[in-house]
Motif scaffolding. Structure first.
Motif: not given
Length: 153
Positions: A35-46, A101-108
């Protein structure tokens, strides 16, 4: 298919795809990203997407040319400075980054198709028609620019 050219604003296309991505995420499979990595990557991309969008917008406003993607004939200046030295379509790059970023956030898995669909749709129904108009408006100056700078990144 020409009927779809320059008809739907790119942010609307992105929003519709984001909703479809959200619906598809429920179908799985889930991607096991921490979760932490997913959120960080999504934030950086956004944030990167917001940066591209803002830099593109500012460059257009400085040159006093239209930002309306449905009316490329109203373009009054060929913008080739700032972020436009690296990509001919920074605002579309920004939208791709938001969708990624949204795709990463959704994690699917299925939502990862959203940015790909966006690139294909926008290239065919937005960018290519814009390029025809810009070529007719700016001639060799625009053609030379297309040889120097990529369409995306």
């Amino acid at each position: 298919m020409k009927a779809l050219e320059l008809k739907i604003p790119p942010p609307v296309v992105a929003l519709l795809l984001a909703l479809a991505m959200w619906a598809l995420a429920a179908l799985g499979p889930a991607l096991p990203w921490p979760e932490g990595i997913r959120r960080a990557v999504a934030l950086v991309l956004a944030l990167a997407g917001a940066g591209f969008d803002l830099m593109g917008l500012i460059a257009f406003l400085r040159r006093h040319t239209t930002i309306n993607p449905l009316a490329p004939r109203k373009t009054t200046a060929l913008v080739t400075t700032g972020v436009y030295r690296f990509t001919r379509n920074p605002m579309y790059v920004g939208l791709v980054m938001f969708l990624t970023a949204w795709a990463v956030w959704l994690a699917a898995a299925w939502p990862l198709l959203g940015p790909v669909v966006f690139v294909l749709y926008i290239t065919r129904f937005q960018i290519q028609p814009e390029e025809r108009v810009l070529t007719s408006l700016f001639g060799e100056a625009y053609t030379a620019y297309t040889r120097r700078v990529r369409r995306w990144l």
